[in-house]
Design a protein around this motif. Structure first.
Motif, PDB file in Angstrom:
ATOM      1  N   VAL A   1       8.138  72.199  10.220  1.00  0.00           N
ATOM      2  CA  VAL A   1       8.163  71.544  11.527  1.00  0.00           C
ATOM      3  C   VAL A   1       9.203  70.433  11.542  1.00  0.00           C
ATOM      4  CG1 VAL A   1       6.809  70.162  13.138  1.00  0.00           C
ATOM      5  CG2 VAL A   1       5.773  72.152  12.018  1.00  0.00           C
ATOM      6  N   GLN A   2       9.310  69.715  10.440  1.00  0.00           N
ATOM      7  CA  GLN A   2      10.265  68.613  10.375  1.00  0.00           C
ATOM      8  C   GLN A   2      11.704  69.102  10.482  1.00  0.00           C
ATOM      9  OE1 GLN A   2       9.882  66.295   6.823  1.00  0.00           O
ATOM     10  NE2 GLN A   2      11.369  64.745   7.469  1.00  0.00           N
ATOM     11  N   HIS A   3      11.982  70.252   9.867  1.00  0.00           N
ATOM     12  CA  HIS A   3      13.335  70.791   9.919  1.00  0.00           C
ATOM     13  C   HIS A   3      13.529  71.747  11.090  1.00  0.00           C
ATOM     14  CE1 HIS A   3      13.064  69.371   5.726  1.00  0.00           C
ATOM     15  NE2 HIS A   3      14.375  69.213   5.811  1.00  0.00           N
ATOM     16  N   ARG A   4      12.562  71.763  12.021  1.00  0.00           N
ATOM     17  CA  ARG A   4      12.656  72.566  13.243  1.00  0.00           C
ATOM     18  C   ARG A   4      12.813  74.055  12.956  1.00  0.00           C
ATOM     19  NH1 ARG A   4      16.578  68.744  17.094  1.00  0.00           N
ATOM     20  NH2 ARG A   4      15.257  66.876  16.974  1.00  0.00           N
ATOM     21  N   ARG A   5      12.088  74.492  11.941  1.00  0.00           N
ATOM     22  CA  ARG A   5      12.098  75.926  11.653  1.00  0.00           C
ATOM     23  C   ARG A   5      10.787  76.584  12.065  1.00  0.00           C
ATOM     24  NH1 ARG A   5      14.084  74.217   6.486  1.00  0.00           N
ATOM     25  NH2 ARG A   5      12.061  74.801   5.608  1.00  0.00           N
ATOM     26  N   ALA A   6       9.920  75.796  12.728  1.00  0.00           N
ATOM     27  CA  ALA A   6       8.612  76.318  13.116  1.00  0.00           C
ATOM     28  C   ALA A   6       8.737  77.122  14.396  1.00  0.00           C
ATOM     29  CB  ALA A   6       7.624  75.170  13.281  1.00  0.00           C
ATOM     30  N   THR A   7       9.316  78.275  14.313  1.00  0.00           N
ATOM     31  CA  THR A   7       9.458  79.160  15.471  1.00  0.00           C
ATOM     32  C   THR A   7       8.657  80.425  15.221  1.00  0.00           C
ATOM     33  OG1 THR A   7      11.472  80.107  14.519  1.00  0.00           O
ATOM     34  CG2 THR A   7      11.733  78.257  16.036  1.00  0.00           C
ATOM     35  N   ARG A   8       8.041  80.912  16.265  1.00  0.00           N
ATOM     36  CA  ARG A   8       7.270  82.140  16.138  1.00  0.00           C
ATOM     37  C   ARG A   8       8.232  83.331  16.159  1.00  0.00           C
ATOM     38  NH1 ARG A   8       2.130  83.623  16.538  1.00  0.00           N
ATOM     39  NH2 ARG A   8       1.527  81.459  16.997  1.00  0.00           N
ATOM     40  N   ARG A   9       8.297  83.971  15.015  1.00  0.00           N
ATOM     41  CA  ARG A   9       9.160  85.135  14.908  1.00  0.00           C
ATOM     42  C   ARG A   9       8.330  86.320  14.415  1.00  0.00           C
ATOM     43  NH1 ARG A   9      11.121  81.287  11.083  1.00  0.00           N
ATOM     44  NH2 ARG A   9      10.608  81.823   8.921  1.00  0.00           N
ATOM     45  N   PRO A  10       8.744  87.525  14.741  1.00  0.00           N
ATOM     46  CA  PRO A  10       7.920  88.679  14.365  1.00  0.00           C
ATOM     47  C   PRO A  10       7.876  88.861  12.853  1.00  0.00           C
ATOM     48  CG  PRO A  10      10.047  89.385  15.259  1.00  0.00           C
ATOM     49  CD  PRO A  10       9.971  87.916  15.471  1.00  0.00           C
ATOM     50  N   MET A  11       6.663  89.090  12.339  1.00  0.00           N
ATOM     51  CA  MET A  11       6.446  89.404  10.929  1.00  0.00           C
ATOM     52  C   MET A  11       5.542  90.616  10.835  1.00  0.00           C
ATOM     53  SD  MET A  11       5.791  85.740   9.032  1.00  0.00           S
ATOM     54  CE  MET A  11       6.962  84.386   9.127  1.00  0.00           C
ATOM     55  N   ARG A  12       5.756  91.376   9.808  1.00  0.00           N
ATOM     56  CA  ARG A  12       4.882  92.519   9.576  1.00  0.00           C
ATOM     57  C   ARG A  12       4.798  92.803   8.078  1.00  0.00           C
ATOM     58  NH1 ARG A  12       7.068  97.676   8.867  1.00  0.00           N
ATOM     59  NH2 ARG A  12       9.362  97.759   8.812  1.00  0.00           N
ATOM     60  N   VAL A  13       3.693  93.418   7.699  1.00  0.00           N
ATOM     61  CA  VAL A  13       3.452  93.723   6.293  1.00  0.00           C
ATOM     62  C   VAL A  13       4.062  95.085   5.970  1.00  0.00           C
ATOM     63  CG1 VAL A  13       1.683  94.108   4.547  1.00  0.00           C
ATOM     64  CG2 VAL A  13       1.351  92.347   6.288  1.00  0.00           C
ATOM     65  N   ARG A  14       4.924  95.095   4.951  1.00  0.00           N
ATOM     66  CA  ARG A  14       5.527  96.348   4.515  1.00  0.00           C
ATOM     67  C   ARG A  14       4.653  97.085   3.498  1.00  0.00           C
ATOM     68  NH1 ARG A  14      11.985  96.280   3.163  1.00  0.00           N
ATOM     69  NH2 ARG A  14      12.780  96.202   5.321  1.00  0.00           N
ATOM     70  N   ARG A  15       4.202  96.333   2.478  1.00  0.00           N
ATOM     71  CA  ARG A  15       3.501  97.008   1.379  1.00  0.00           C
ATOM     72  C   ARG A  15       2.539  96.011   0.726  1.00  0.00           C
ATOM     73  NH1 ARG A  15       7.619  98.568  -0.789  1.00  0.00           N
ATOM     74  NH2 ARG A  15       7.921  97.043  -2.466  1.00  0.00           N
ATOM     75  N   VAL A  16       1.445  96.557   0.196  1.00  0.00           N
ATOM     76  CA  VAL A  16       0.438  95.738  -0.491  1.00  0.00           C
ATOM     77  C   VAL A  16       0.046  96.439  -1.790  1.00  0.00           C
ATOM     78  CG1 VAL A  16      -1.850  94.686  -0.370  1.00  0.00           C
ATOM     79  CG2 VAL A  16      -0.453  94.840   1.687  1.00  0.00           C
ATOM     80  N   ARG A  17       0.042  95.688  -2.868  1.00  0.00           N
ATOM     81  CA  ARG A  17      -0.432  96.187  -4.156  1.00  0.00           C
ATOM     82  C   ARG A  17      -1.552  95.278  -4.640  1.00  0.00           C
ATOM     83  NH1 ARG A  17       2.741  99.989  -6.731  1.00  0.00           N
ATOM     84  NH2 ARG A  17       4.811 100.362  -5.825  1.00  0.00           N
ATOM     85  N   VAL A  18      -2.657  95.894  -5.063  1.00  0.00           N
ATOM     86  CA  VAL A  18      -3.842  95.130  -5.473  1.00  0.00           C
ATOM     87  C   VAL A  18      -4.321  95.642  -6.824  1.00  0.00           C
ATOM     88  CG1 VAL A  18      -6.207  94.480  -4.887  1.00  0.00           C
ATOM     89  CG2 VAL A  18      -4.519  94.758  -3.076  1.00  0.00           C
ATOM     90  N   CYS A  19      -4.725  94.713  -7.679  1.00  0.00           N
ATOM     91  CA  CYS A  19      -5.367  95.064  -8.943  1.00  0.00           C
ATOM     92  C   CYS A  19      -6.581  94.162  -9.130  1.00  0.00           C
ATOM     93  CB  CYS A  19      -4.408  94.928 -10.125  1.00  0.00           C
ATOM     94  SG  CYS A  19      -3.874  93.237 -10.458  1.00  0.00           S
ATOM     95  N   HIS A  20      -7.545  94.646  -9.933  1.00  0.00           N
ATOM     96  CA  HIS A  20      -8.785  93.915 -10.178  1.00  0.00           C
ATOM     97  C   HIS A  20      -8.893  93.618 -11.677  1.00  0.00           C
ATOM     98  CE1 HIS A  20     -10.502  94.477  -6.105  1.00  0.00           C
ATOM     99  NE2 HIS A  20      -9.827  95.625  -6.133  1.00  0.00           N
ATOM    100  N   PRO A  21      -8.501  92.430 -12.120  1.00  0.00           N
ATOM    101  CA  PRO A  21      -8.606  92.098 -13.546  1.00  0.00           C
ATOM    102  C   PRO A  21     -10.046  92.118 -14.055  1.00  0.00           C
ATOM    103  CG  PRO A  21      -7.213  90.509 -12.380  1.00  0.00           C
ATOM    104  CD  PRO A  21      -7.895  91.336 -11.350  1.00  0.00           C
ATOM    105  N   CYS A  22     -10.975  91.716 -13.225  1.00  0.00           N
ATOM    106  CA  CYS A  22     -12.389  91.728 -13.588  1.00  0.00           C
ATOM    107  C   CYS A  22     -13.218  91.755 -12.311  1.00  0.00           C
ATOM    108  CB  CYS A  22     -12.760  90.515 -14.457  1.00  0.00           C
ATOM    109  SG  CYS A  22     -12.424  88.932 -13.680  1.00  0.00           S
ATOM    110  N   ASP A  23     -14.510  91.897 -12.466  1.00  0.00           N
ATOM    111  CA  ASP A  23     -15.383  91.985 -11.309  1.00  0.00           C
ATOM    112  C   ASP A  23     -15.375  90.668 -10.539  1.00  0.00           C
ATOM    113  OD1 ASP A  23     -17.267  93.091  -9.564  1.00  0.00           O
ATOM    114  OD2 ASP A  23     -18.915  92.170 -10.679  1.00  0.00           O
TER     115      ASP A  23
END
Length: 200
Positions: free
Chosen positions: A141-163
């Motif tokens: 916000v201070q550097h005036r970069r707080a603009t709403r621009r389109p974002m979307r998720v390309r890919r997700v990778r998940v692992c479970h080290p433990c329960d």
């Protein structure tokens, strides 16, 4: 009656006799062999307050000086007295980690650039992650970069080290650049909580 006769009658009245109070007996000093002098104050006896009577079978609890009676530990466990802190949750009792991390990764990326209020993700992150996110949003916000621009998720990778623990990498397309978000989630009190977060 004349004055002389009254004086004679008064002088002949018997004087009442009174018995003097008995003298206090002086107790010898223990071990000294002598008697207390009237000017020496007597030592006060030591007073010791007796504790409550112990009940057969009770013992001191490790974290308290109060005795623990038989069956008291089971009563505490039944009432949940020792379960006031955060409780771990199994992965089977939590939302699907891949879908949840995709939604939260996008929300965190938007909050980091100032396009989303950080309060919207406060419930799902740890205090340290939230403080870091607030500082990053404030800089944007201070550097005036707080603009709403389109974002979307390309890919997700998940692992479970433990329960009850999941680690995810979320690739986010941010307008003209691609960013990677690494998060670590832990199941606490029936929901996922992000305890570590790194945004590239």
């Amino acid at each position: 009656m004349s004055v002389a006769a009254f004086q004679t009658e008064v002088d002949t009245q018997p004087i009442p006799t009174t018995t003097p109070p008995p003298m206090l007996s002086l107790v010898p000093i223990s071990g000294g062999g002598g008697a207390l002098s009237p000017s020496t104050p007597a030592a006060r006896p030591s007073m010791r307050v007796a504790g409550p009577a112990r009940i057969e079978g009770e013992r001191l609890s490790p974290d308290s000086r109060e005795p623990t009676r038989p069956g008291q530990e089971g009563l505490r466990a039944m009432c949940g007295i020792e379960d006031f802190g955060p409780r771990s949750t199994s992965t089977a009792d939590l939302p699907q980690a891949r879908e949840w991390s995709a939604r939260m990764g996008l929300a965190i990326a938007e909050a980091a650039c100032g396009a989303r209020p950080t309060l919207q993700v406060m419930r799902w992150v740890s205090p340290s992650v939230y403080e870091s996110l607030v500082r990053r949003s404030a800089r944007a916000v201070q550097h005036r970069r707080a603009t709403r621009r389109p974002m979307r998720v390309r890919r997700v990778r998940v692992c479970h080290p433990c329960d009850g623990v999941a680690e995810a990498t979320v690739i986010i397309e941010d307008h003209h650049r691609v960013r990677a978000l690494a998060i670590r989630m832990q199941g606490i009190d029936g929901r996922w909580i992000i305890t570590e977060c790194r945004l590239g």
